[in-house]
Write a protein that holds these residues in place. Structure first.
Motif, PDB file in Angstrom:
ATOM      1  N   MET A 158     -47.391   1.077 -32.217  1.00  0.00           N
ATOM      2  CA  MET A 158     -46.339   1.860 -31.587  1.00  0.00           C
ATOM      3  C   MET A 158     -45.064   1.798 -32.439  1.00  0.00           C
ATOM      4  O   MET A 158     -44.680   0.739 -32.919  1.00  0.00           O
ATOM      5  N   ASP A 159     -44.431   2.944 -32.617  1.00  0.00           N
ATOM      6  CA  ASP A 159     -43.163   2.989 -33.353  1.00  0.00           C
ATOM      7  C   ASP A 159     -41.998   2.554 -32.489  1.00  0.00           C
ATOM      8  O   ASP A 159     -41.053   1.926 -32.968  1.00  0.00           O
ATOM      9  N   VAL A 160     -42.080   2.914 -31.215  1.00  0.00           N
ATOM     10  CA  VAL A 160     -41.029   2.574 -30.256  1.00  0.00           C
ATOM     11  C   VAL A 160     -41.691   2.027 -28.998  1.00  0.00           C
ATOM     12  O   VAL A 160     -42.690   2.575 -28.526  1.00  0.00           O
ATOM     13  N   VAL A 161     -41.146   0.934 -28.470  1.00  0.00           N
ATOM     14  CA  VAL A 161     -41.600   0.397 -27.187  1.00  0.00           C
ATOM     15  C   VAL A 161     -40.420   0.454 -26.225  1.00  0.00           C
ATOM     16  O   VAL A 161     -39.380  -0.164 -26.466  1.00  0.00           O
ATOM     17  N   LEU A 162     -40.575   1.208 -25.146  1.00  0.00           N
ATOM     18  CA  LEU A 162     -39.543   1.343 -24.129  1.00  0.00           C
ATOM     19  C   LEU A 162     -39.853   0.395 -22.981  1.00  0.00           C
ATOM     20  O   LEU A 162     -40.957   0.426 -22.421  1.00  0.00           O
ATOM     21  N   VAL A 163     -38.893  -0.457 -22.635  1.00  0.00           N
ATOM     22  CA  VAL A 163     -39.078  -1.433 -21.566  1.00  0.00           C
ATOM     23  C   VAL A 163     -38.087  -1.123 -20.453  1.00  0.00           C
ATOM     24  O   VAL A 163     -36.875  -1.222 -20.638  1.00  0.00           O
ATOM     25  N   GLU A 164     -38.616  -0.743 -19.301  1.00  0.00           N
ATOM     26  CA  GLU A 164     -37.756  -0.479 -18.146  1.00  0.00           C
ATOM     27  C   GLU A 164     -37.718  -1.711 -17.258  1.00  0.00           C
ATOM     28  O   GLU A 164     -38.759  -2.242 -16.862  1.00  0.00           O
ATOM     29  N   THR A 165     -36.523  -2.177 -16.937  1.00  0.00           N
ATOM     30  CA  THR A 165     -36.402  -3.326 -16.041  1.00  0.00           C
ATOM     31  C   THR A 165     -36.316  -2.846 -14.597  1.00  0.00           C
ATOM     32  O   THR A 165     -36.209  -1.651 -14.320  1.00  0.00           O
ATOM     33  N   VAL A 166     -36.356  -3.831 -13.677  1.00  0.00           N
ATOM     34  CA  VAL A 166     -36.348  -3.481 -12.258  1.00  0.00           C
ATOM     35  C   VAL A 166     -34.987  -2.999 -11.792  1.00  0.00           C
ATOM     36  O   VAL A 166     -34.856  -2.475 -10.692  1.00  0.00           O
ATOM     37  N   GLY A 167     -33.952  -3.197 -12.598  1.00  0.00           N
ATOM     38  CA  GLY A 167     -32.621  -2.782 -12.172  1.00  0.00           C
ATOM     39  C   GLY A 167     -31.989  -3.803 -11.267  1.00  0.00           C
ATOM     40  O   GLY A 167     -31.727  -3.553 -10.100  1.00  0.00           O
ATOM     41  N   ALA A 168     -31.746  -4.990 -11.825  1.00  0.00           N
ATOM     42  CA  ALA A 168     -31.262  -6.106 -11.009  1.00  0.00           C
ATOM     43  C   ALA A 168     -29.747  -6.265 -11.051  1.00  0.00           C
ATOM     44  O   ALA A 168     -29.215  -7.311 -10.739  1.00  0.00           O
ATOM     45  N   GLY A 169     -29.038  -5.233 -11.481  1.00  0.00           N
ATOM     46  CA  GLY A 169     -27.584  -5.284 -11.447  1.00  0.00           C
ATOM     47  C   GLY A 169     -27.009  -6.307 -12.411  1.00  0.00           C
ATOM     48  O   GLY A 169     -27.406  -6.385 -13.560  1.00  0.00           O
ATOM     49  N   GLN A 170     -26.063  -7.113 -11.925  1.00  0.00           N
ATOM     50  CA  GLN A 170     -25.356  -8.035 -12.799  1.00  0.00           C
ATOM     51  C   GLN A 170     -26.240  -9.159 -13.345  1.00  0.00           C
ATOM     52  O   GLN A 170     -25.877  -9.806 -14.328  1.00  0.00           O
ATOM     53  N   ASN A 171     -27.389  -9.397 -12.744  1.00  0.00           N
ATOM     54  CA  ASN A 171     -28.281 -10.439 -13.244  1.00  0.00           C
ATOM     55  C   ASN A 171     -29.297  -9.906 -14.232  1.00  0.00           C
ATOM     56  O   ASN A 171     -30.122 -10.657 -14.746  1.00  0.00           O
ATOM     57  N   ASP A 172     -29.259  -8.613 -14.493  1.00  0.00           N
ATOM     58  CA  ASP A 172     -30.293  -7.981 -15.298  1.00  0.00           C
ATOM     59  C   ASP A 172     -29.998  -8.137 -16.782  1.00  0.00           C
ATOM     60  O   ASP A 172     -29.789  -7.159 -17.490  1.00  0.00           O
TER      61      ASP A 172
END
Length: 341
Positions: free
Chosen positions: A158-172
Motif C-alpha cells: 500500500m502506498d497510503v494507509v488511512l487510519v480512522e480513530t474512534v473520535g475520542a476528543g481531547q484524549n484522541d
C-alpha cells in the motif's frame, strides 16, 4: 506437470503471499494481527503458535507507506471524508489501505463496524483494501493491533494507509504513535474550532480539515481555525499547518487535501524533527506491544484460573486496592505460581 499438493503446496509463506498481492492472505494476516494481540492467542495451542510464526515476518522493517491518521469529534464526517480521500488517491494511482477503528461497547464487547457503509468504497477495486477494527476499550482512539496491521498493509504494497480513530476528543492522541501525518477534522457549527485552542488537540494535527464545507458556518470555522493557528509567530523551518475546506458530499477540496498530505510527507523527509518523530512512533508501538504481552501472559491466565474475577470482586468490596491486586497478578506471572487465595 502436476500442481504440488499437500505440504509442498503450502511452502509459500503467508508473508510471500501478502507481498504478491493475495487479498485472501492479506485478510488472514490482518486477522492474525488482531487476534494475537487481543485474544491471548499466542501460546495457547500449537495452531496458534504456528499462526503467530506466520505473522512474524510481516512485523519488522521500516514502514514505507505514508500512514495518515484521521481524527476528530464524532459526527465530523471522518468516515465519508476517508472514503472520498481514498478515491481521490486512487485517481492519482495510489494503492490505499484503510483501517477504521470503531468503539467497542464496554457492556457487550461488540462493535458496529459500520464504516464500510459510510465510506461507499468500490468492492471490485484491487487497489483499495478496507478493514474495520474494534477499539476493544483502548484509550487514545486506537486498538493495540493497529500498529501491527499498518505493518501488514505496508508489506502488501500500500502506498497510503488511512487510519480512522474512534473520535475520542481531547484524549484522541494515540494516533500520533502510528501516523506519519495526522489530519484533524472539524465539524462546522458545532464549536469544534474552540477545542483547537486546547493543548493536546491543535498540537497533534499536521493538517486541519473543515469538513462539510457546503453547510452554513463552514467558512466562519475555517477563518477561526486559521486565525488560531496564526496567533503565534511562525517558527523558521517548522511545518506551517494548512487548513483545508472540504465538502465530501460534493467532492470539493479533496485535491487540496491530497496536496497538503504530500507536502507534509516531503517535509518529514528532510525535517530536523523527523528522527524524533520516528522515535516517538517507536515508543508508542513498544508500549502497545508491552500492553498486549501483559494481556496475553498476565490477564488471560488469571481469567482462566478465576483469579481475575476474584480480585475484581475483592476490589469492588473494598478488601484490597487496585495497586495491590495488580501487584499480585504481576508476582504470579513472574513466579509462575498460583497466588490466588
Amino acid at each position: 506437470m502436476r500442481e504440488p499438493r499437500g505440504a509442498a503446496a503450502r511452502t509459500v509463506s503467508l508473508a510471500d503471499r501478502v507481498r504478491a498481492g493475495d487479498r485472501g492472505a492479506l485478510a488472514r494476516a490482518l486477522s492474525l494481527a488482531e487476534a494475537s494481540l487481543h485474544d491471548g492467542v499466542a501460546g495457547t495451542s500449537r495452531e496458534a503458535a504456528r499462526a503467530c510464526d506466520e505473522l512474524a515476518p510481516l512485523l519488522t522493517g521500516v514502514v514505507r507507506a505514508h500512514v495518515v491518521g484521521v481524527t476528530g469529534s464524532p459526527g465530523a464526517g471522518k468516515s465519508t471524508l476517508i472514503g472520498q480521500l481514498a478515491l481521490e488517491l486512487r485517481r492519482r494511482g495510489r494503492k490505499v489501505g484503510i483501517l477504521a477503528v470503531d468503539p467497542t461497547s464496554p457492556f457487550t464487547g461488540g462493535a458496529v463496524l459500520g464504516d464500510r457503509l459510510r465510506m461507499s468504497l468500490p468492492v471490485d477495486d484491487p487497489g483499495i483494501f478496507m478493514r474495520s477494527v474494534a477499539s476493544r476499550g483502548q484509550q487514545g482512539g486506537l486498538a493495540l493491533s493497529v500498529f501491527a496491521m499498518v505493518r501488514v498493509l505496508d508489506t502488501a504494497g500500500m502506498d497510503v494507509v488511512l487510519v480512522e480513530t474512534v473520535g475520542a476528543g481531547q484524549n484522541d492522541v494515540g494516533v500520533l504513535g502510528v501516523a506519519h501525518t495526522v489530519v484533524l477534522v472539524f465539524n462546522p457549527g458545532s464549536g469544534d474550532e474552540v477545542q483547537a485552542l486546547k493543548a493536546g488537540i491543535v498540537e497533534i494535527g499536521d493538517v486541519m480539515v473543515v469538513n462539510k464545507a457546503d453547510l452554513p458556518g463552514a467558512h466562519e470555522a475555517y477563518r477561526a481555525i486559521a486565525g488560531i493557528l496564526h496567533l503565534s509567530p511562525p517558527d523558521t523551518g517548522a511545518w506551517q499547518i494548512p487548513v483545508v475546506l472540504v465538502s465530501s458530499t460534493r467532492r470539493e477540496g479533496l485535491g487540496q487535501l491530497v496536496e497538503a498530505l504530500e507536502s507534509h510527507r516531503r517535509y518529514l523527509e528532510s525535517a530536523p524533527s523527523a528522527q524524533q518523530r520516528r522515535r516517538l512512533r517507536a515508543e508508542w508501538e513498544l508500549r502497545a506491544a508491552l500492553a498486549a504481552a501483559v494481556e496475553r501472559h498476565v490477564v488471560a491466565p488469571a481469567r482462566q484460573r478465576g483469579l481475575w474475577a476474584d480480585l475484581a470482586r475483592r476490589l469492588a468490596d473494598g478488601e484490597l486496592s487496585a495497586r495491590d491486586a495488580a501487584g499480585l497478578l504481576l508476582r504470579q506471572a513472574l513466579s509462575g505460581q498460583d497466588l490466588s487465595p
